[in-house]
Write a protein that holds these residues in place. Structure first.
Motif, mmCIF file in Angstrom:
data_model
loop_
_atom_site.group_PDB
_atom_site.id
_atom_site.type_symbol
_atom_site.label_atom_id
_atom_site.label_comp_id
_atom_site.label_asym_id
_atom_site.label_seq_id
_atom_site.Cartn_x
_atom_site.Cartn_y
_atom_site.Cartn_z
ATOM 1 N N MET D 1 -19.375 -27.468 35.024
ATOM 2 C CA MET D 1 -17.947 -27.298 34.548
ATOM 3 C C MET D 1 -17.199 -26.355 35.549
ATOM 4 S SD MET D 1 -16.981 -25.596 30.971
ATOM 5 C CE MET D 1 -16.313 -23.809 31.791
ATOM 6 N N GLY D 2 -16.015 -26.603 35.728
ATOM 7 C CA GLY D 2 -15.212 -25.962 36.610
ATOM 8 C C GLY D 2 -15.085 -24.603 36.359
ATOM 9 N N LYS D 3 -14.727 -23.792 37.014
ATOM 10 C CA LYS D 3 -14.711 -22.491 36.994
ATOM 11 C C LYS D 3 -13.497 -21.997 36.089
ATOM 12 C CE LYS D 3 -11.996 -20.431 40.468
ATOM 13 N NZ LYS D 3 -11.262 -21.498 41.478
ATOM 14 N N VAL D 4 -13.385 -20.837 35.135
ATOM 15 C CA VAL D 4 -12.294 -20.634 34.350
ATOM 16 C C VAL D 4 -11.872 -18.981 35.115
ATOM 17 C CG1 VAL D 4 -11.517 -19.976 32.246
ATOM 18 C CG2 VAL D 4 -12.819 -22.076 32.578
ATOM 19 N N VAL D 5 -10.367 -18.986 34.973
ATOM 20 C CA VAL D 5 -9.833 -17.794 35.300
ATOM 21 C C VAL D 5 -9.011 -17.284 34.308
ATOM 22 C CG1 VAL D 5 -7.758 -16.955 36.788
ATOM 23 C CG2 VAL D 5 -9.532 -18.366 37.858
ATOM 24 N N LYS D 6 -8.981 -15.804 33.886
ATOM 25 C CA LYS D 6 -8.405 -15.344 33.011
ATOM 26 C C LYS D 6 -7.203 -14.684 33.631
ATOM 27 C CE LYS D 6 -8.775 -12.769 28.457
ATOM 28 N NZ LYS D 6 -9.496 -12.361 27.602
ATOM 29 N N VAL D 7 -6.130 -14.539 32.797
ATOM 30 C CA VAL D 7 -4.810 -13.949 33.285
ATOM 31 C C VAL D 7 -4.381 -12.702 32.086
ATOM 32 C CG1 VAL D 7 -2.570 -14.179 33.724
ATOM 33 C CG2 VAL D 7 -4.193 -15.801 34.482
ATOM 34 N N ILE D 8 -4.308 -11.677 32.530
ATOM 35 C CA ILE D 8 -3.954 -10.644 31.754
ATOM 36 C C ILE D 8 -2.627 -9.894 32.211
ATOM 37 C CG2 ILE D 8 -6.282 -9.841 30.772
ATOM 38 C CD1 ILE D 8 -6.226 -7.611 32.864
ATOM 39 N N GLU D 9 -1.860 -9.119 31.464
ATOM 40 C CA GLU D 9 -0.690 -8.649 31.774
ATOM 41 C C GLU D 9 -0.594 -7.229 31.802
ATOM 42 O OE1 GLU D 9 2.689 -10.403 29.707
ATOM 43 O OE2 GLU D 9 4.171 -9.015 30.606
ATOM 44 N N LEU D 10 -0.399 -6.423 32.691
ATOM 45 C CA LEU D 10 -0.374 -5.000 32.782
ATOM 46 C C LEU D 10 0.929 -4.646 33.592
ATOM 47 C CD1 LEU D 10 -3.903 -4.215 34.259
ATOM 48 C CD2 LEU D 10 -3.119 -4.149 31.863
ATOM 49 N N VAL D 11 1.356 -3.456 33.009
ATOM 50 C CA VAL D 11 2.788 -2.986 33.689
ATOM 51 C C VAL D 11 2.257 -1.603 34.594
ATOM 52 C CG1 VAL D 11 5.037 -1.786 33.498
ATOM 53 C CG2 VAL D 11 4.078 -3.558 31.863
ATOM 54 N N GLY D 12 2.244 -1.490 35.885
ATOM 55 C CA GLY D 12 1.968 -0.730 36.626
ATOM 56 C C GLY D 12 3.209 0.299 36.946
ATOM 57 N N THR D 13 3.064 1.591 37.122
ATOM 58 C CA THR D 13 4.118 2.565 37.325
ATOM 59 C C THR D 13 3.600 3.597 38.454
ATOM 60 O OG1 THR D 13 3.172 4.405 35.806
ATOM 61 C CG2 THR D 13 4.485 2.490 34.699
ATOM 62 N N SER D 14 4.809 3.925 38.997
ATOM 63 C CA SER D 14 4.554 4.901 40.347
ATOM 64 C C SER D 14 5.900 5.691 40.336
ATOM 65 C CB SER D 14 4.346 3.909 41.408
ATOM 66 O OG SER D 14 4.559 4.792 42.541
ATOM 67 N N GLN D 15 5.739 6.759 40.913
ATOM 68 C CA GLN D 15 6.787 7.804 41.149
ATOM 69 C C GLN D 15 7.292 7.296 42.452
ATOM 70 O OE1 GLN D 15 4.716 11.511 40.550
ATOM 71 N NE2 GLN D 15 6.551 11.900 39.093
ATOM 72 N N HIS D 16 6.665 6.504 43.333
ATOM 73 C CA HIS D 16 6.896 6.456 44.780
ATOM 74 C C HIS D 16 7.958 5.031 44.938
ATOM 75 C CE1 HIS D 16 4.669 9.695 45.260
ATOM 76 N NE2 HIS D 16 3.624 9.287 44.941
ATOM 77 N N ASN D 17 7.347 3.872 44.572
ATOM 78 C CA ASN D 17 7.873 2.452 44.830
ATOM 79 C C ASN D 17 7.183 1.451 43.923
ATOM 80 O OD1 ASN D 17 5.589 1.385 46.581
ATOM 81 N ND2 ASN D 17 6.344 3.143 47.900
ATOM 82 N N TRP D 18 7.566 0.386 44.105
ATOM 83 C CA TRP D 18 7.169 -0.687 43.505
ATOM 84 C C TRP D 18 5.631 -1.658 44.012
ATOM 85 C CZ3 TRP D 18 12.690 -1.248 43.411
ATOM 86 C CH2 TRP D 18 13.204 -1.098 42.150
ATOM 87 N N THR D 19 5.603 -1.196 45.359
ATOM 88 C CA THR D 19 4.288 -1.693 45.650
ATOM 89 C C THR D 19 3.105 -0.611 45.227
ATOM 90 O OG1 THR D 19 5.471 -2.399 47.696
ATOM 91 C CG2 THR D 19 3.064 -1.998 47.887
ATOM 92 N N ASP D 20 3.458 0.387 45.143
ATOM 93 C CA ASP D 20 2.505 1.514 44.581
ATOM 94 C C ASP D 20 2.246 1.193 43.049
ATOM 95 O OD1 ASP D 20 0.806 3.854 44.976
ATOM 96 O OD2 ASP D 20 2.126 4.912 43.904
ATOM 97 N N ALA D 21 3.220 0.818 42.542
ATOM 98 C CA ALA D 21 3.112 0.528 40.951
ATOM 99 C C ALA D 21 2.129 -0.730 40.889
ATOM 100 C CB ALA D 21 4.716 0.220 40.396
ATOM 101 N N VAL D 22 2.432 -1.756 41.665
ATOM 102 C CA VAL D 22 1.564 -2.822 41.528
ATOM 103 C C VAL D 22 0.014 -2.566 41.933
ATOM 104 C CG1 VAL D 22 0.801 -5.183 42.585
ATOM 105 C CG2 VAL D 22 3.257 -4.674 41.960
ATOM 106 N N GLU D 23 -0.112 -1.734 42.984
ATOM 107 C CA GLU D 23 -1.567 -1.279 43.274
ATOM 108 C C GLU D 23 -2.107 -0.319 42.338
ATOM 109 O OE1 GLU D 23 -0.801 0.374 47.022
ATOM 110 O OE2 GLU D 23 -0.775 -1.635 48.014
ATOM 111 N N ASN D 24 -1.385 0.122 41.458
ATOM 112 C CA ASN D 24 -1.866 1.039 40.247
ATOM 113 C C ASN D 24 -2.437 0.073 39.255
ATOM 114 O OD1 ASN D 24 -1.661 3.422 41.338
ATOM 115 N ND2 ASN D 24 0.393 3.866 40.544
ATOM 116 N N ALA D 25 -1.733 -0.853 38.915
ATOM 117 C CA ALA D 25 -2.103 -1.889 37.999
ATOM 118 C C ALA D 25 -3.371 -2.645 38.410
ATOM 119 C CB ALA D 25 -0.848 -3.105 37.687
#
Lengths: 67, 67, 67, 67, 67, 67, 67, 67, 67, 67, 67, 67
Positions: D1-25
């Motif tokens: 059977m082909g592999k299966v990927v799960k997708v979840i939704e997180l909201v990352g936050t940061s006091q510095h910038n959006w890249t940092d917010a993504v990395e926190n998530a």
């Protein structure tokens, strides 16, 4: 600091066509705003009476420089 | 020249329900604007505390005639 | 590190109305999740039988803090 | 059977910038999930206080392999 | 209280076709979830090698009853 | 052959609220269609007069079985 | 006057696959409409039972010439 | 009555990056508005000259409390 | 410098099914492009004659590495 | 005749951040195109390995004058 | 009961321009429907031959009162 | 093998109106491409100076057969 542009939404109307409706929205905006840069038309609708278009309506996002 | 309609975006809130939230947005708009024609609700959200809805919020696009 | 919020999707249902359907989704989520912050309703549907609404359904994105 | 990927939704936050917010998530997700493959940022928002950005927030869809 | 449905997002893959990819996602979900009701395919993609499709991928929103 | 479902678009209106507007659309549809299965509300708007909502309007996609 | 095309929305279903579901929708439409020109599939869903797809469903916009 | 929030659209610009462009939009808004709550960035564009980015532009929806 | 990927849009067609239509688009692209990485199908349409599908059409975004 | 602008789609990548990814896409485009006017970033994604972002990817629509 | 409005989709065509294409769609609708209220144009396309526009096509959502 | 169609994106401009802007885009495309089949206009914008439209711009997706 970089310049900032404000965007407002106006619905222009015309008995003639949508281009005229957009120009009416721009003319109205230019009465109170000096430095209009551009516009984007996001919706084209019309009012109809007795099977004929009575009023063309254009939803316009109008952008102008903030000084 | 055809009449022109302006559209603004307000988020109404209410402790009771979304209909009340929309009416609060319309009431607020009517304090400074005379001739409101209609509104479109583009988003329904809520704040939640202790597992209960504390605040209903409705994003409203409110249209009014420009004179 | 900044706090992180998780978002899950639940469809609440109710025989009464959509507000009740949303509250049912929030109540269900609060059984297994402590710190729900808010919700966004992304779709409003209904099941109909004999020409009457039998079940109101609300697609809800529910956000809660991750500890 | 082909592999299966799960997708979840997180909201990352940061006091510095959006890249940092993504990395926190991503960092938060990696605490409970082993094989994260990628992420898509679907929304960029910010909380503002006294006319300054206090918190950058990035809605992230995070995909990981299901074993 | 009305019943509540949870929706999760899985990406199924297959070497054969998209229908097979969707079925793989549903099969994977059914390993840990009892009462799957339906699925919606929101995106059809493929990985390609040497000018041929190597892997079909289907983004699936899978709904199941919460008890 | 698998069953086929037809989808039509009606805008229900009400002086009271959007739920009532949806029910009016369903009631109207049920006058000419027997086997309505469900509906999806795709747009919530309102007409406003003297700063108050005069008419709630709900765009409904109504699905019914084709025999 | 230029020719006019009408577009209707049907949901075809099939126990076999989505292509078959689309063909069922087209076949059903052709019972009452003569001059079908084309179709666009706007949504792919499925009903699931016991972890297996029981019914493939395809939302179809079907276009035909109006004479 | 529940509090009401107004949302305006500004395009911030910067020679440095998009984060700076957003901050410029927020700073400009805060000159005339007291109680800004948050912002959402809905579009990231850039002007380019001689193969290099000359100006980063961020479309911002800025929300503030109406008193 | 990071690698760059180019994305082009092709509409593949087939008398048999949409999977075949996608493969035709990929085969056509591979005649002039070496390193195709993947594709996304953004639209499924069909031409219909005498109440039967004559031509399946798949809008494909095809990505390939730029060397 | 009015000037005409062509728009192509490139995905830039970078190990550092999304701004760098966009600049790489613009730099690549400028190798074969003279008169790039602007770009719009339509998607922000990332590849992740061992719980860390390995590659930032930015989908860019790049516009240039056609002579 | 509040009035109900039905919405149908027609594609008008014209050899001259899109405004004419919309008017053709409205004229066609008015042959079988009495009380058309308005229309929204959701898509503007054209058929081209020998490098020239041969046929302008406008997708129209046409609304009329149900009595 | 089924025929394949390629789709490119051009922005036509005109001092007169949007129809003229679209025709300019088609004319430009026809200089290098033989068998243009059709076009879809996806965006209508305008540049404005001194409160008047100076340039109409139409984003066009232009489709042509690949031989």
């Amino acid at each position: 600091m970089g310049k900032v542009v404000k965007v407002i939404e106006l619905v222009g109307t015309s008995q003639h066509n949508w281009t005229d409706a957009v120009e009416n929205a721009v003319t109205e905006a230019s009465k109170t705003v000096d430095d209009i840069l551009g516009c984007e038309v996001t919706n084209f609708t019309a009012n109809i009476q007795d099977g004929r278009v009575m009023e063309y309506k254009a939803d316009c996002k109008i952008a102008f420089a903030v000084h």
